[in-house]
Structures are given as structure tokens and as C-alpha cells.
Write an enzyme that holds these catalytic residues in place. Structure first.
Site, PDB file in Angstrom:
ATOM      1  N   HIS A  76       0.863  -1.191   0.000  1.00  0.00           N
ATOM      2  CA  HIS A  76       0.000   0.000   0.000  1.00  0.00           C
ATOM      3  C   HIS A  76       0.894   1.235   0.000  1.00  0.00           C
ATOM      4  O   HIS A  76       1.613   1.461   0.986  1.00  0.00           O
ATOM      5  CB  HIS A  76      -0.884   0.018   1.249  1.00  0.00           C
ATOM      6  CG  HIS A  76      -1.748  -1.206   1.405  1.00  0.00           C
ATOM      7  ND1 HIS A  76      -3.001  -1.313   0.843  1.00  0.00           N
ATOM      8  CD2 HIS A  76      -1.532  -2.384   2.046  1.00  0.00           C
ATOM      9  CE1 HIS A  76      -3.524  -2.507   1.147  1.00  0.00           C
ATOM     10  NE2 HIS A  76      -2.643  -3.176   1.868  1.00  0.00           N
ATOM     11  N   ARG A  78      -0.387   4.386  -0.660  1.00  0.00           N
ATOM     12  CA  ARG A  78      -1.225   5.476  -0.127  1.00  0.00           C
ATOM     13  C   ARG A  78      -1.436   6.670  -1.039  1.00  0.00           C
ATOM     14  O   ARG A  78      -2.105   7.622  -0.641  1.00  0.00           O
ATOM     15  CB  ARG A  78      -0.673   5.986   1.222  1.00  0.00           C
ATOM     16  CG  ARG A  78      -0.425   4.922   2.278  1.00  0.00           C
ATOM     17  CD  ARG A  78      -1.652   4.113   2.595  1.00  0.00           C
ATOM     18  NE  ARG A  78      -1.434   3.225   3.756  1.00  0.00           N
ATOM     19  CZ  ARG A  78      -2.194   2.170   4.017  1.00  0.00           C
ATOM     20  NH1 ARG A  78      -3.212   1.863   3.232  1.00  0.00           N
ATOM     21  NH2 ARG A  78      -1.944   1.420   5.071  1.00  0.00           N
ATOM     22  N   ASN A 108      -6.628   0.278  -2.756  1.00  0.00           N
ATOM     23  CA  ASN A 108      -7.441   0.989  -1.748  1.00  0.00           C
ATOM     24  C   ASN A 108      -6.886   2.378  -1.450  1.00  0.00           C
ATOM     25  O   ASN A 108      -6.664   2.749  -0.302  1.00  0.00           O
ATOM     26  CB  ASN A 108      -7.569   0.168  -0.458  1.00  0.00           C
ATOM     27  CG  ASN A 108      -6.241  -0.064   0.229  1.00  0.00           C
ATOM     28  OD1 ASN A 108      -5.190  -0.050  -0.411  1.00  0.00           O
ATOM     29  ND2 ASN A 108      -6.274  -0.257   1.541  1.00  0.00           N
ATOM     30  N   HIS A 194      -8.889 -10.758   0.220  1.00  0.00           N
ATOM     31  CA  HIS A 194      -8.562 -10.619   1.639  1.00  0.00           C
ATOM     32  C   HIS A 194      -9.672 -11.377   2.361  1.00  0.00           C
ATOM     33  O   HIS A 194     -10.808 -10.921   2.404  1.00  0.00           O
ATOM     34  CB  HIS A 194      -8.547  -9.110   1.973  1.00  0.00           C
ATOM     35  CG  HIS A 194      -8.709  -8.752   3.411  1.00  0.00           C
ATOM     36  ND1 HIS A 194      -7.821  -7.931   4.067  1.00  0.00           N
ATOM     37  CD2 HIS A 194      -9.661  -9.057   4.315  1.00  0.00           C
ATOM     38  CE1 HIS A 194      -8.224  -7.755   5.330  1.00  0.00           C
ATOM     39  NE2 HIS A 194      -9.346  -8.425   5.507  1.00  0.00           N
ATOM     40  N   HIS A 252      -2.222 -12.798   2.476  1.00  0.00           N
ATOM     41  CA  HIS A 252      -1.937 -12.755   3.922  1.00  0.00           C
ATOM     42  C   HIS A 252      -2.725 -13.785   4.752  1.00  0.00           C
ATOM     43  O   HIS A 252      -3.339 -13.450   5.748  1.00  0.00           O
ATOM     44  CB  HIS A 252      -2.052 -11.343   4.511  1.00  0.00           C
ATOM     45  CG  HIS A 252      -3.352 -10.603   4.317  1.00  0.00           C
ATOM     46  ND1 HIS A 252      -4.563 -11.129   4.647  1.00  0.00           N
ATOM     47  CD2 HIS A 252      -3.605  -9.345   3.867  1.00  0.00           C
ATOM     48  CE1 HIS A 252      -5.501 -10.225   4.391  1.00  0.00           C
ATOM     49  NE2 HIS A 252      -4.943  -9.144   3.917  1.00  0.00           N
ATOM     50  N   ASP A 347       2.421  -7.014   2.582  1.00  0.00           N
ATOM     51  CA  ASP A 347       1.279  -6.226   3.072  1.00  0.00           C
ATOM     52  C   ASP A 347       1.787  -4.935   3.718  1.00  0.00           C
ATOM     53  O   ASP A 347       1.289  -4.514   4.768  1.00  0.00           O
ATOM     54  CB  ASP A 347       0.411  -7.022   4.060  1.00  0.00           C
ATOM     55  CG  ASP A 347      -0.939  -6.349   4.318  1.00  0.00           C
ATOM     56  OD1 ASP A 347      -1.253  -5.337   3.648  1.00  0.00           O
ATOM     57  OD2 ASP A 347      -1.686  -6.836   5.194  1.00  0.00           O
TER      58      ASP A 347
HETATM   59 ZN   LIG Z   1      -5.748  -7.233   3.465  1.00  0.00          ZN
END
Ligand SMILES: [Zn+2]
Length: 469
Positions: A76, A78, A108, A194, A252, A347
Site C-alpha cells: 500500500h 497510499r 485501496n 482478503h 496474507h 502487506d
Molecule cells: Zn488485506
């Protein structure tokens, strides 16, 4: 062993000349590991010459190691939307410091990567960063990651995403996931889920076991993950009958039960892959109580064992899925050893201090982990829990195979191709801290701790991605 680099002015510059003599080279693409000389000229891996053990002067895998550049299936960065936590530039610098030269970004962001224009913004930021680290992107499964209707999967595929995920959250609706597996499969792309049943994790804070009970944290049951994994596998089995290209990747995974479900699904021939994180295989829930033993050293009860050495409730340990038991961590290692887990994915989840330094249950989920992945795996290697070659494979050929043709280049150290590699000193330690982490996210439970495997050089696509100051 000698390492000589010439005319690399800085990050982004072509490596004019790099010569390594008698380094320990691990190349999972060929399954070969041993002492070798390596020459890079004008960015191209000119020669890789394996040495006879007699000529290598006792070189082994505890010294300078050379491996293909690492591939992260799950990070991620961001940007856009939360640049205080990480940017494309800072995330790329952190990745290179961790030895990674290819990183798959989760969608995301704000806005979510659910249409090609967001991907274009990310690609523009990557170009402006000057980093040669290659960023690949996942598109959202659902519009706005809201879980109601499918995103424009075809347009996203045309724009170059390497798969689809609503990560940060599961794809809640079974019928939506079913459609996503079918459409993505027809496009030749995987859905990365996920796995979490949100109805079982509302308000959950820590793995549902002794530590959570003693600390008064509300329990996060293993069944919340395992029931979601079982559901996803059932949907995959259904879809793949009509759409043979359908593929599911579970990211994960954190419990022994989940990994066992995947093990059996693979044995039954289902096209499923999965990854585990460095933190789920090296750390356990007893860290929340203040223990700091590696997972393979942990016992049943950190208080009885007098293993408490730090204050409890460190919010940097709040992560989704939560840190689990020593048995679950051992299952993550076992899954890597027997091939049930195809890859280690970080992750990497950087957060600002504002979002993290609050009461445990209110802290944002995630660990800034792309720079400590190698060190955690080497801790397992040093403890005799994991062969070095398997650790490297799980960071290189394993994730590249999950990406399949979307990886887009040969896997491994290939002569005549642009050099893409990491050089690290296995036995040299570095201290994790706010000054040593290149990520804007300083949220790591390893801050203050020494990890072995200091990275000496990362070369991505023939260019310098990282070298120490
Ligand atoms: Zn996740």
C-alpha cells in the site's frame, strides 16, 4: 568477495559497471545456489559465472548474497489520497531499501483504483519519482471498493492492471465474487481476496486466544478467516467449470486452518495460489503482551515463561489479520516449505503516527513492512527454520509465477538482460528505526531491533534503485 560499482551517481542512474567476485548467488529460476562472479555493464547483466567450491575460498550463504530483485505481491503506497502516510516516491525508496524491484500496489487509495484514470495518476507519480522500481497495480473488484457492483474490469485490464482486489476489505458478497472470478478469469487475471468474514470480526482486536483474554482485547477468531477461505474456494470450484482461466489468490493467510484448506484445494487441482506475510510467520500474538520472542521460540504463556520485556498494547502490532499463535506461525512456515504458500508478500501498510499512536483498539491496521521483510525471513533462516534458497524463492520466482505472463520479463538472473538484483550482507545487522526506514510509515514493531541482511545495493532494470548513503 569484492563488490565494485562504478559511475552510479545516484538513484535512477544506469549502472555503468558492477563487478562482484565470489559472492553467494541464489537464482531460484534455475534452482541454483553457490559462489559465482557477476558482471553488469551499462545496465546489462553481462556475465554470471558459477565457481567451483575450491575457487571460492570458503564463501557461503552467510556472507554477501546476490539474488534477483524481490517481487512484492501486496503493498500500500497510499497515493493518491493519503500522502502523509506514504507516496509513490517514498514507497519506491522503501521498496528498494528492502531489496524489492517489482511491487504490486493495492487499489485501496482515495480515490480507489477502480478506473484507468487513477492508474494513470500512479504511473505519472512513478515516472516523476525517478525510481527504477517497477510498480504494477491491482484494480478494484467493485466500484469504489463499495462491494455493490463490479468495477470496469475490462477497461482496467486494458489499462494494464495485473489482477483485481478489494483488499483492505474482503469481497463481501458471494455473488459479486463469483462474477469477479468469472470476468477476471475471462480476462486472464486473478482475483486477490482478503479473506475475512466481517460479521465475525466486528470490534475484534486480537487473535482469539489467551493473550487477548488476559489483555481484555476482544477476540478475532481464526474461523473468520477460515470460513471466508472455504467460501472463496467453493466459489472458485464452481466458476472454474465454466471459465477455465479463473484464478484466485488468497493474500496474507494467517491460520493453520486456512493454509490447510488451500493445501487440500491445490491437491484437488483448483487454480488457487496464496501468500503469507513476514510478520505472520515471525511474530505471534504474545508480542501484544510485551514478549519479543520469534515465533519459533514462543511458548504457550509468555507470563509463565517470564518472556515479557516490553510494555503491552503496542499499537504498531495491530494488523489485519491479527498476529496469531505460535502454531499458526509455524503453519505459515510449513506452508512455505511444502509449497502451499506460493510467495511471501509484505502487506506493507504505512500509517501516520496520528493514525497509529492511539489506544490499541483504535489504531489503524497495518505494519510498515517492506524494508523488514528480508530481515524477518533471515531470522527464520538463521534459526534453521527455513533454507535461504526457499526464502529467496518466496520473494522472487514464487510471486513472479503468481503474476504469470503479467510479470512481463524473464524470472531470475538472465545474461544479456537488464540487471535486476539485490546484494545484501547476510551477516551484517542494521537497526530498524525512524531514521533507517525510508518509508514515511514508521509504524513497525521492530523499531529498535537489529535485523540481519543489510542491503548493499539494489539494481532495478539496470539502474541503481538503492545504495547506502
Ligand atoms: Zn488485506
Amino acid at each position: 568477495m569484492t563488490l565494485a560499482v562504478r559511475a552510479s551517481e545516484g538513484v535512477g542512474e544506469l549502472v555503468a559497471e558492477l563487478s562482484i567476485s565470489a559472492g553467494w548467488v541464489v537464482d531460484p529460476a534455475t534452482g541454483r545456489e553457490g559462489p559465482a562472479d557477476l558482471v553488469v555493464r551499462d545496465g546489462i547483466l553481462e556475465a554470471l559465472t558459477w565457481l567451483e567450491a575450491d575457487d571460492a575460498g570458503g564463501v557461503d550463504g552467510r556472507g554477501i548474497v546476490v539474488a534477483p530483485g524481490f517481487v512484492d505481491l501486496h503493498a500500500h503506497f497510499r497515493e493518491p489520497g493519503n500522502e502523509d502516510a506514504e507516496t509513490i516516491a517514498s514507497g519506491s525508496a522503501a521498496a528498494a531499501h528492502g531489496g524489492f524491484t517489482t511491487v504490486c500496489l493495492m487499489p485501496n487509495t482515495r480515490p480507489a483504483l477502480d478506473e484507468p484514470s487513477v492508474l494513470a495518476r500512479i504511473q505519472a507519480a512513478a515516472g516523476a519519482s525517478g525510481s527504477p522500481v517497477r510498480l504494477l497495480a491491482l484494480g478494484a473488484v467493485s466500484a469504489g471498493r463499495a462491494g455493490d457492483q463490479l468495477a470496469a474490469l475490462g477497461e482496467l485490464a486494458d489499462a494494464g492492471v495485473v489482477g483485481f482486489s478489494d483488499d483492505g476489505a474482503p469481497v463481501r458478497s458471494p455473488s459479486l465474487l463469483r462474477s469477479a472470478l468469472a470476468y477476471a478469469g475471462a480476462l486472464g487475471l486473478p482475483v486477490i481476496d482478503h479473506a475475512e468474514d466481517l460479521s465475525l470480526t466486528a470490534g475484534a482486536e486480537a487473535n482469539d486466544a489467551l493473550v487477548a483474554t488476559v489483555l481484555g482485547l476482544s477476540g478475532w477468531p481464526a474461523a473468520a478467516e477460515e470460513s471466508a477461505v472455504a467460501r472463496d474456494l467453493a466459489l472458485l470450484a464452481d466458476v472454474v467449470r465454466d471459465v477455465p482461466g479463473a484464478r484466485l489468490h488468497l493474500t496474507h493467510l494467517s491460520t493453520a486452518g486456512s493454509l490447510d484448506l488451500v493445501r487440500r484445494a491445490k491437491a484437488a487441482g483448483l487454480p488457487v495460489t496464496c501468500d503469507v506475510t513476514p510478520h505472520h510467520l515471525a511474530l505471534t500474538d504474545e508480542w501484544l503482551a510485551g514478549a519479543r520472542r520469534w515465533a519459533w521460540e514462543a511458548g504457550e504463556d509468555p507470563w509463565r515463561d517470564e518472556a515479557i520485556v516490553a510494555p503491552p498494547y503496542d499499537p504498531s502490532l495491530r494488523v489485519n489479520p491479527p498476529l496469531r499463535s505460535a502454531a499458526d506461525a509455524a503453519a505459515c512456515l510449513e506452508a512455505l516449505l511444502d509449497g502451499t504458500a506460493d510467495a511471501v508478500a509484505t502487506d506493507h501498510a504505512p500509517h501516520t503516527l496520528v493514525d497509529k499512536q492511539v489506544e490499541f483498539g483504535l489504531a489503524a491496521n497495518g505494519i510498515s513492512g517492506i524494508e523488514t521483510a528480508l530481515g524477518l525471513l533471515l531470522a527464520a533462516v538463521d534459526a534453521g527454520e527455513l533454507p535461504l534458497a526457499r526464502a529467496i524463492e518466496a520473494l522472487t520466482a514464487g510471486p513472479a509465477r503468481v503474476l504469470g505472463s503479467r510479470f512481463g520479463r524473464p524470472i531470475g538472473l538472465v545474461e544479456g538482460r537488464p540487471a535486476d538484483l539485490v546484494v545484501f550482507d547476510h551477516s551484517e545487522a542494521w537497526t530498524v528505526g525512524p531514521d533507517t526506514l525510508r518509508s514515511r510509515g514508521k509504524n513497525s514493531p521492530l523499531v529498535g531491533r537489529e535485523l540481519s541482511g543489510r542491503v548493499l545495493l539494489t539494481v532495478a532494470a539496470g539502474r541503481v534503485a538503492y545504495q547506502p548513503d
